[in-house]
Design a protein around this motif. Sequence first.
Motif: not given
Length: 337
Positions: A140-148
């Motif tokens: 969930a923390l990586l959702a913005y870092v990696d996906l976006e």
Amino acid sequence: TPSPLQPPFPSQTPTPRKPGTVRQPSATLETHREEPLLPRSGDDPDVAREDGDDEPREASVPSGGGTCDAPRAGRRRTAGGMATLAVLTRLCSLAFVVVLLMWIAQLPAPWFEREADGVVSFNYHPLAMGIAFVVLMPEALLAYVDLEDRRGVSHGTAKKVHSALNGGATLLLVLGLMAIFANHGGHGVPPLYSAHSWMGMGTAALMVCQATAGAALYLAPPGSALGASAETRAALMPWHRFFGAATFVLGVATCCMGLVEKQGFVKCAPDPTYKYCARIQLANVLATLAAAAAALALAAVYARSTGGRASGGGGGDDDPEARAVLVRRRRDGESHD
């Protein structure tokens, strides 16, 4: 062609003035006017659009001379570092799940069979808590870092992934608590007697509050019937991020405390004094992997907030939807002045 003695720009030739007169400002000079509040350079390109939340992000690469080479190189290094941290986090989470299943198979009551007198298996508790805090919450923390930021997924899609993963972690947290209370109650063990249980209940309360507040504040569009105002969203975003990170750290720490507590109950067979059997040593591996996954996930978030996004910096410190509403309100207010 102007002569060498004639200025190339006659409009800039100083006008002679008579003695005793005061020089008036030139009519060609524009009066200063405060510019409207615009998105910061490198922020989300969808900030100024009302429907930009559903549009995919596009990398904004500055054009021009060599002065932009250093910032672009810094952003590329930051993006590469965040990608590496994301991969390492997922590797640690995957290894944690594999070792967790190996450890459960080594326990005195392996897998998920009912224990003596039909008591619910204890093993549901570490499985649910481990997946919640070491697999779902880092992702969930990586959702913005990696996906976006790295893969160009829209902010709205990344938010939905972030919310779904945290919602799944909260559900597993509740199921894990139900399992351990049922197990202790069946064996006559008094509840909440250890530091691990105290920390666990505090973390569970904080996580439920955090998930509820996040869903109420940021899932619904700003200003809608169910959503908070843009000002409220922008003001509470730093607190939402702080308590989210605090909940994550406390959850991983509580998992490690539970593994240490379990080591005091299990014994090696056939020699109970032996301390290097799989059922004891695998708990050490689990605690190490959990701490590593948490540290790598937080490092990726820290790199994003300090080093800027792959699309051009900005760090993502604000909520793009709330910031877009504030920008439009500022523009509307200036248009009526």
